[in-house]
Design a protein around this motif. Structure first.
Motif, mmCIF file in Angstrom:
data_model
loop_
_atom_site.group_PDB
_atom_site.id
_atom_site.type_symbol
_atom_site.label_atom_id
_atom_site.label_comp_id
_atom_site.label_asym_id
_atom_site.label_seq_id
_atom_site.Cartn_x
_atom_site.Cartn_y
_atom_site.Cartn_z
ATOM 1 N N GLN A 262 0.787 -1.239 0.104
ATOM 2 C CA GLN A 262 -0.018 -0.079 0.040
ATOM 3 C C GLN A 262 0.790 1.303 0.059
ATOM 4 O O GLN A 262 0.413 2.227 -0.187
ATOM 5 C CB GLN A 262 -0.932 -0.087 1.232
ATOM 6 N N LYS A 263 2.157 1.052 0.494
ATOM 7 C CA LYS A 263 2.913 2.531 0.669
ATOM 8 C C LYS A 263 3.053 3.208 -0.753
ATOM 9 O O LYS A 263 3.627 2.572 -1.637
ATOM 10 C CB LYS A 263 4.116 2.039 1.113
ATOM 11 N N ASP B 140 5.205 6.906 -1.539
ATOM 12 C CA ASP B 140 6.094 8.046 -0.859
ATOM 13 C C ASP B 140 5.795 8.904 -2.098
ATOM 14 O O ASP B 140 6.160 8.781 -3.196
ATOM 15 C CB ASP B 140 7.418 7.872 -0.897
ATOM 16 N N LEU C 171 2.438 8.315 1.909
ATOM 17 C CA LEU C 171 0.942 8.103 2.110
ATOM 18 C C LEU C 171 0.557 6.627 1.759
ATOM 19 O O LEU C 171 1.414 5.840 1.700
ATOM 20 C CB LEU C 171 0.317 8.936 0.892
ATOM 21 N N THR C 172 -0.640 6.202 1.386
ATOM 22 C CA THR C 172 -1.132 4.997 0.963
ATOM 23 C C THR C 172 -1.875 5.092 -0.337
ATOM 24 O O THR C 172 -2.120 6.121 -0.729
ATOM 25 C CB THR C 172 -1.729 4.026 1.941
ATOM 26 N N ASP D 63 -4.437 4.131 -0.972
ATOM 27 C CA ASP D 63 -5.673 4.731 -0.639
ATOM 28 C C ASP D 63 -6.034 6.139 -0.711
ATOM 29 O O ASP D 63 -7.070 6.611 -1.151
ATOM 30 C CB ASP D 63 -6.580 3.851 0.517
ATOM 31 N N ASP D 64 -5.009 6.647 -0.001
ATOM 32 C CA ASP D 64 -4.990 8.231 0.189
ATOM 33 C C ASP D 64 -5.090 8.790 -1.258
ATOM 34 O O ASP D 64 -5.896 9.731 -1.568
ATOM 35 C CB ASP D 64 -3.792 8.393 0.901
#
Lengths: 162, 213
Positions: free
Chosen positions: A137-138, A140, A154-155, A157-158
Protein backbone atom coordinates in the motif's frame (compact mmCIF):
# COMPACT_ATOMS: atom_id res chain seq x y z
CA UNK A 1 52.60 -12.61 10.96
CA UNK A 2 50.95 -15.32 12.98
CA UNK A 3 47.28 -14.52 13.63
CA UNK A 4 45.98 -14.32 17.16
CA UNK A 5 44.43 -17.56 18.38
CA UNK A 6 40.63 -17.38 18.54
CA UNK A 7 40.59 -17.38 22.34
CA UNK A 8 42.60 -14.14 22.42
CA UNK A 9 40.60 -12.28 19.77
CA UNK A 10 38.07 -9.67 20.77
CA UNK A 11 34.60 -11.19 20.56
CA UNK A 12 32.34 -9.36 18.14
CA UNK A 13 28.63 -9.13 17.59
CA UNK A 14 26.90 -8.18 14.35
CA UNK A 15 23.60 -6.34 14.13
CA UNK A 16 21.37 -6.27 11.08
CA UNK A 17 19.22 -3.13 10.83
CA UNK A 18 16.68 -2.20 8.20
CA UNK A 19 16.85 1.23 6.58
CA UNK A 20 13.62 3.15 5.99
CA UNK A 21 12.55 4.62 3.67
CA UNK A 22 13.85 1.82 1.48
CA UNK A 23 16.34 3.03 -1.10
CA UNK A 24 16.73 6.43 0.54
CA UNK A 25 20.21 6.54 -0.91
CA UNK A 26 22.06 6.56 2.40
CA UNK A 27 25.82 6.39 1.75
CA UNK A 28 27.80 3.78 3.76
CA UNK A 29 30.25 6.40 5.00
CA UNK A 30 27.42 8.70 6.07
CA UNK A 31 25.79 5.75 7.85
CA UNK A 32 29.02 5.09 9.73
CA UNK A 33 29.26 8.73 10.82
CA UNK A 34 25.59 8.81 11.80
CA UNK A 35 25.89 5.64 13.90
CA UNK A 36 29.16 6.57 15.65
CA UNK A 37 27.76 10.05 16.33
CA UNK A 38 24.60 8.52 17.81
CA UNK A 39 26.62 6.18 20.05
CA UNK A 40 28.94 8.97 21.19
CA UNK A 41 26.23 11.52 21.93
CA UNK A 42 24.17 8.96 23.84
CA UNK A 43 26.86 7.08 25.79
CA UNK A 44 29.97 9.26 25.61
CA UNK A 45 33.45 8.66 24.22
CA UNK A 46 34.49 6.03 26.75
CA UNK A 47 31.51 3.76 26.13
CA UNK A 48 31.66 4.42 22.38
CA UNK A 49 35.28 3.26 22.39
CA UNK A 50 34.26 0.11 24.26
CA UNK A 51 31.39 -0.57 21.83
CA UNK A 52 33.56 0.19 18.76
CA UNK A 53 30.77 0.39 16.18
CA UNK A 54 31.71 -0.22 12.55
CA UNK A 55 29.60 -0.51 9.43
CA UNK A 56 30.45 -3.81 7.73
CA UNK A 57 28.15 -3.64 4.73
CA UNK A 58 25.02 -1.92 3.60
CA UNK A 59 22.40 -2.12 0.90
CA UNK A 60 19.48 0.03 -0.18
CA UNK A 61 17.37 -1.25 2.71
CA UNK A 62 19.78 -2.75 5.26
CA UNK A 63 23.01 -2.12 7.12
CA UNK A 64 25.18 -4.56 9.07
CA UNK A 65 26.98 -3.02 12.04
CA UNK A 66 29.72 -4.66 14.10
CA UNK A 67 30.41 -4.03 17.78
CA UNK A 68 32.25 -5.72 20.63
CA UNK A 69 30.40 -8.39 22.58
CA UNK A 70 28.48 -6.83 25.46
CA UNK A 71 27.90 -3.62 23.54
CA UNK A 72 25.09 -4.88 21.32
CA UNK A 73 22.25 -3.66 23.53
CA UNK A 74 23.68 -0.16 23.79
CA UNK A 75 24.31 -0.13 20.06
CA UNK A 76 20.71 -1.15 19.36
CA UNK A 77 19.53 1.73 21.56
CA UNK A 78 21.82 4.13 19.72
CA UNK A 79 20.57 2.85 16.35
CA UNK A 80 17.04 3.83 17.45
CA UNK A 81 18.23 7.42 17.85
CA UNK A 82 19.65 7.74 14.33
CA UNK A 83 17.39 10.10 12.40
CA UNK A 84 19.63 11.50 9.66
CA UNK A 85 22.40 10.07 7.49
CA UNK A 86 24.17 12.77 5.53
CA UNK A 87 21.29 14.94 4.36
CA UNK A 88 18.83 12.07 4.15
CA UNK A 89 16.15 11.48 6.79
CA UNK A 90 16.19 7.80 7.69
CA UNK A 91 15.30 5.43 10.47
CA UNK A 92 17.30 2.31 11.34
CA UNK A 93 15.26 -0.59 12.64
CA UNK A 94 17.37 -3.29 14.35
CA UNK A 95 16.20 -6.69 13.10
CA UNK A 96 18.67 -9.31 14.31
CA UNK A 97 21.89 -9.83 16.26
CA UNK A 98 24.37 -12.64 15.61
CA UNK A 99 27.85 -13.71 16.63
CA UNK A 100 29.09 -14.25 13.08
CA UNK A 101 28.56 -12.50 9.79
CA UNK A 102 27.70 -15.83 8.22
CA UNK A 103 24.79 -16.32 10.62
CA UNK A 104 23.56 -12.78 10.06
CA UNK A 105 23.74 -12.98 6.26
CA UNK A 106 21.33 -15.91 6.45
CA UNK A 107 18.86 -13.49 8.06
CA UNK A 108 19.09 -11.06 5.16
CA UNK A 109 15.94 -11.00 3.04
CA UNK A 110 16.58 -13.34 0.13
CA UNK A 111 14.42 -11.38 -2.25
CA UNK A 112 15.47 -7.90 -3.13
CA UNK A 113 12.83 -5.36 -2.23
CA UNK A 114 10.70 -4.44 -5.16
CA UNK A 115 12.06 -1.32 -6.78
CA UNK A 116 9.60 1.50 -6.75
CA UNK A 117 7.74 2.00 -9.98
CA UNK A 118 8.56 4.90 -12.25
CA UNK A 119 7.50 8.13 -10.54
CA UNK A 120 4.07 9.34 -11.50
CA UNK A 121 2.74 12.83 -11.19
CA UNK A 122 -0.05 13.23 -8.64
CA UNK A 123 -1.85 16.19 -7.13
CA UNK A 124 -2.20 16.18 -3.36
CA UNK A 125 -3.40 19.06 -1.23
CA UNK A 126 -3.35 21.38 -4.24
CA UNK A 127 0.32 20.72 -5.03
CA UNK A 128 2.12 18.64 -7.63
CA UNK A 129 4.12 15.62 -6.46
CA UNK A 130 6.12 12.73 -7.91
CA UNK A 131 4.71 9.51 -6.46
CA UNK A 132 6.81 6.37 -5.94
CA UNK A 133 4.75 3.29 -5.24
CA UNK A 134 6.20 0.38 -3.31
CA UNK A 135 5.03 -3.18 -2.97
CA UNK A 136 1.82 -3.16 -0.96
CA UNK A 137 0.00 0.00 0.00
CA UNK A 138 2.92 2.35 0.58
CA UNK A 139 3.36 5.41 -1.62
CA UNK A 140 6.01 8.07 -1.01
CA UNK A 141 5.40 11.38 -2.76
CA UNK A 142 7.94 14.15 -3.20
CA UNK A 143 6.96 17.64 -4.19
CA UNK A 144 8.05 18.75 -7.63
CA UNK A 145 10.35 21.73 -7.51
CA UNK A 146 13.93 22.75 -7.13
CA UNK A 147 14.16 23.59 -3.43
CA UNK A 148 12.55 22.61 -0.12
CA UNK A 149 10.74 19.71 -1.69
CA UNK A 150 8.22 18.25 0.74
CA UNK A 151 8.28 14.46 1.21
CA UNK A 152 5.01 12.82 2.23
CA UNK A 153 4.31 9.22 3.24
CA UNK A 154 0.90 8.07 2.03
CA UNK A 155 -0.93 4.93 0.98
CA UNK A 156 -2.56 3.94 -2.27
CA UNK A 157 -5.98 4.57 -0.73
CA UNK A 158 -5.02 8.16 0.15
CA UNK A 159 -4.25 8.89 -3.50
CA UNK A 160 -7.35 7.12 -4.78
CA UNK A 161 -9.55 9.19 -2.50
CA UNK A 162 -8.44 12.42 -4.18
CA UNK B 1 -4.03 -6.44 25.55
CA UNK B 2 -3.75 -2.95 24.11
CA UNK B 3 -0.34 -1.81 22.85
CA UNK B 4 -0.68 1.89 22.23
CA UNK B 5 1.38 4.84 21.13
CA UNK B 6 -0.26 7.65 23.09
CA UNK B 7 0.34 10.51 20.68
CA UNK B 8 1.06 10.63 16.96
CA UNK B 9 0.43 13.54 14.60
CA UNK B 10 -0.58 12.50 11.09
CA UNK B 11 -0.96 14.77 8.04
CA UNK B 12 -1.49 17.77 7.99
CA UNK B 13 0.32 18.24 11.33
CA UNK B 14 2.93 15.75 10.15
CA UNK B 15 4.15 14.38 6.83
CA UNK B 16 2.43 10.98 6.90
CA UNK B 17 -1.21 10.20 6.31
CA UNK B 18 -3.25 8.56 9.06
CA UNK B 19 -3.56 5.37 6.98
CA UNK B 20 0.21 5.19 6.49
CA UNK B 21 0.72 5.80 10.21
CA UNK B 22 -1.63 2.95 11.14
CA UNK B 23 -0.02 0.72 8.50
CA UNK B 24 3.45 1.31 9.94
CA UNK B 25 2.23 1.17 13.56
CA UNK B 26 0.82 -2.30 12.95
CA UNK B 27 4.15 -3.45 11.48
CA UNK B 28 5.92 -2.09 14.56
CA UNK B 29 3.74 -4.03 16.98
CA UNK B 30 1.03 -1.53 17.98
CA UNK B 31 -2.70 -2.12 17.89
CA UNK B 32 -3.78 1.35 19.01
CA UNK B 33 -2.65 4.90 18.33
CA UNK B 34 -3.92 8.13 19.82
CA UNK B 35 -4.40 11.02 17.41
CA UNK B 36 -5.11 14.60 18.54
CA UNK B 37 -8.43 15.87 17.16
CA UNK B 38 -8.95 12.67 15.19
CA UNK B 39 -12.05 10.55 14.77
CA UNK B 40 -12.47 7.08 16.24
CA UNK B 41 -11.91 4.41 13.59
CA UNK B 42 -10.04 1.20 12.84
CA UNK B 43 -7.54 1.30 9.98
CA UNK B 44 -5.20 -1.54 8.95
CA UNK B 45 -6.30 -3.37 12.10
CA UNK B 46 -5.13 -0.51 14.31
CA UNK B 47 -7.61 1.32 16.52
CA UNK B 48 -7.42 5.11 16.32
CA UNK B 49 -8.44 6.89 19.50
CA UNK B 50 -9.02 10.64 19.22
CA UNK B 51 -7.49 12.92 21.82
CA UNK B 52 -8.19 16.42 23.04
CA UNK B 53 -4.87 18.14 23.76
CA UNK B 54 -5.35 20.96 26.23
CA UNK B 55 -2.59 23.52 26.66
CA UNK B 56 -3.89 26.18 29.04
CA UNK B 57 -2.19 28.05 31.83
CA UNK B 58 -5.08 28.34 34.27
CA UNK B 59 -7.12 25.56 35.83
CA UNK B 60 -10.35 27.40 35.01
CA UNK B 61 -9.43 27.47 31.32
CA UNK B 62 -8.56 23.76 31.44
CA UNK B 63 -11.89 23.01 33.09
CA UNK B 64 -13.70 24.99 30.39
CA UNK B 65 -11.87 23.14 27.64
CA UNK B 66 -12.70 19.77 29.21
CA UNK B 67 -16.40 20.66 29.31
CA UNK B 68 -16.26 21.81 25.71
CA UNK B 69 -14.27 18.91 24.25
CA UNK B 70 -15.04 15.88 26.41
CA UNK B 71 -17.31 13.46 24.57
CA UNK B 72 -16.60 10.10 26.19
CA UNK B 73 -14.72 8.91 23.08
CA UNK B 74 -11.70 11.20 23.29
CA UNK B 75 -8.73 10.92 25.56
CA UNK B 76 -8.30 14.20 27.40
CA UNK B 77 -4.61 15.11 27.68
CA UNK B 78 -3.51 18.21 29.56
CA UNK B 79 -0.09 19.85 29.37
CA UNK B 80 1.54 19.97 32.79
CA UNK B 81 2.60 23.15 34.56
CA UNK B 82 3.67 24.15 38.05
CA UNK B 83 3.00 21.94 41.07
CA UNK B 84 -0.23 23.67 42.16
CA UNK B 85 -1.58 23.61 38.62
CA UNK B 86 -0.79 19.91 38.26
CA UNK B 87 -2.49 19.05 41.56
CA UNK B 88 -5.58 20.97 40.54
CA UNK B 89 -5.64 19.36 37.09
CA UNK B 90 -5.25 15.88 38.57
CA UNK B 91 -8.33 16.56 40.69
CA UNK B 92 -10.46 17.60 37.72
CA UNK B 93 -13.04 15.16 36.45
CA UNK B 94 -12.50 14.03 32.87
CA UNK B 95 -8.70 14.34 32.69
CA UNK B 96 -7.07 11.14 31.45
CA UNK B 97 -3.43 12.05 30.88
CA UNK B 98 -1.00 14.65 32.21
CA UNK B 99 1.68 15.22 29.60
CA UNK B 100 4.87 17.22 28.92
CA UNK B 101 6.16 16.87 32.47
CA UNK B 102 9.71 16.92 31.13
CA UNK B 103 9.18 20.58 30.18
CA UNK B 104 8.29 21.59 33.75
CA UNK B 105 10.38 22.22 36.83
CA UNK B 106 11.74 19.44 39.01
CA UNK B 107 9.26 19.86 41.87
CA UNK B 108 6.21 20.16 39.64
CA UNK B 109 5.29 16.51 40.14
CA UNK B 110 5.96 15.35 43.67
CA UNK B 111 4.72 12.53 45.89
CA UNK B 112 1.39 14.33 46.51
CA UNK B 113 0.71 14.58 42.77
CA UNK B 114 1.78 10.94 42.38
CA UNK B 115 -0.66 9.78 45.05
CA UNK B 116 -3.41 11.90 43.53
CA UNK B 117 -2.72 10.48 40.05
CA UNK B 118 -2.76 6.93 41.41
CA UNK B 119 -6.03 7.51 43.32
CA UNK B 120 -7.82 9.17 40.41
CA UNK B 121 -6.39 6.92 37.70
CA UNK B 122 -4.84 9.78 35.73
CA UNK B 123 -1.86 8.69 33.64
CA UNK B 124 1.43 10.51 33.30
CA UNK B 125 2.76 10.55 29.75
CA UNK B 126 6.44 10.03 28.95
CA UNK B 127 7.25 11.64 25.61
CA UNK B 128 10.07 9.74 23.89
CA UNK B 129 10.51 12.31 21.11
CA UNK B 130 13.24 14.32 22.92
CA UNK B 131 14.99 11.09 23.96
CA UNK B 132 15.28 10.14 20.28
CA UNK B 133 15.76 13.50 18.62
CA UNK B 134 17.41 15.82 21.15
CA UNK B 135 21.09 15.73 22.01
CA UNK B 136 23.39 17.14 24.69
CA UNK B 137 22.05 18.96 27.72
CA UNK B 138 18.45 18.88 26.50
CA UNK B 139 18.38 15.09 26.31
CA UNK B 140 20.28 14.79 29.59
CA UNK B 141 17.64 16.90 31.34
CA UNK B 142 14.83 14.78 29.90
CA UNK B 143 16.53 11.54 30.95
CA UNK B 144 17.08 12.86 34.48
CA UNK B 145 13.46 14.01 34.70
CA UNK B 146 12.10 10.69 33.45
CA UNK B 147 14.41 8.87 35.88
CA UNK B 148 12.92 10.87 38.76
CA UNK B 149 9.40 10.13 37.56
CA UNK B 150 10.16 6.40 37.36
CA UNK B 151 11.51 6.51 40.92
CA UNK B 152 8.23 8.09 42.13
CA UNK B 153 6.27 5.67 39.95
CA UNK B 154 7.93 2.64 41.53
CA UNK B 155 6.59 3.83 44.91
CA UNK B 156 3.08 5.05 44.01
CA UNK B 157 2.32 3.04 40.84
CA UNK B 158 0.22 5.68 39.09
CA UNK B 159 -0.65 4.87 35.45
CA UNK B 160 1.99 5.70 32.86
CA UNK B 161 1.66 6.10 29.10
CA UNK B 162 4.36 6.24 26.43
CA UNK B 163 4.19 8.37 23.32
CA UNK B 164 6.47 8.91 20.35
CA UNK B 165 4.86 12.23 19.34
CA UNK B 166 5.69 11.10 15.82
CA UNK B 167 5.02 13.57 13.02
CA UNK B 168 6.30 11.12 10.44
CA UNK B 169 6.46 7.37 9.99
CA UNK B 170 10.20 7.84 10.40
CA UNK B 171 9.61 9.02 13.98
CA UNK B 172 7.69 5.89 14.99
CA UNK B 173 9.60 3.28 16.99
CA UNK B 174 8.78 -0.38 17.51
CA UNK B 175 7.72 -1.83 20.86
CA UNK B 176 11.15 -3.45 21.21
CA UNK B 177 12.95 -0.18 20.46
CA UNK B 178 10.74 1.66 22.96
CA UNK B 179 11.58 -0.94 25.61
CA UNK B 180 15.29 -0.40 24.96
CA UNK B 181 14.95 3.40 24.98
CA UNK B 182 13.05 3.29 28.27
CA UNK B 183 15.88 1.32 29.83
CA UNK B 184 17.95 4.51 29.48
CA UNK B 185 16.03 6.07 32.37
CA UNK B 186 15.63 2.92 34.43
CA UNK B 187 12.20 1.72 33.32
CA UNK B 188 11.81 -2.06 33.55
CA UNK B 189 10.42 -4.12 30.68
CA UNK B 190 7.27 -5.05 32.66
CA UNK B 191 6.60 -1.39 33.39
CA UNK B 192 6.98 -0.56 29.68
CA UNK B 193 4.44 -3.25 28.78
CA UNK B 194 2.07 -1.90 31.43
CA UNK B 195 2.54 1.67 30.19
CA UNK B 196 1.84 0.66 26.59
CA UNK B 197 -1.40 -1.00 27.64
CA UNK B 198 -2.65 1.83 29.86
CA UNK B 199 -4.64 3.66 27.17
CA UNK B 200 -7.16 0.82 26.88
CA UNK B 201 -8.05 1.22 30.56
CA UNK B 202 -8.20 5.02 30.60
CA UNK B 203 -11.35 5.29 28.50
CA UNK B 204 -12.96 2.25 30.10
CA UNK B 205 -11.70 2.21 33.67
CA UNK B 206 -12.28 -1.07 35.48
CA UNK B 207 -15.00 -0.62 38.08
CA UNK B 208 -16.82 -2.79 40.57
CA UNK B 209 -19.11 -5.49 39.18
CA UNK B 210 -22.68 -4.18 38.80
CA UNK B 211 -25.88 -6.18 38.54
CA UNK B 212 -27.60 -4.86 35.42
CA UNK B 213 -30.69 -7.08 35.35
Amino acid sequence: MKPLPPTLRTKKRYILAGIEPSGAGADQKDLYYAITNAVTTLFGDVRAAAISPAVISSGPDYVIVRCTRGGEQDLRIALSTVTVSGDVRIVLRPRATAGTLHALRRRLPQERPAEPDQPQEVHFGGRLYDARRYQGQKVDVIEKGIKRQELLFLTQDDLEEL
Amino acid sequence: MTVADTCVHPYPAGDSSLRRMTFEARELGFDTIVVPDGTPLISSGVRVIPAALIAEESVRAVSGQIKKRENGLSLVMVNAGENGFNRAVLSLKGVHVLRNLHLTRKQSFNHICARLAADRGVAVDLDLYPVIHATGRTRQRVLVRFGELIRIYSRYRFPLTLSSNARSVLDLRSVEEITLLCSLFGMEEDDVQAALSTVGDLLNPPGPVRVVA
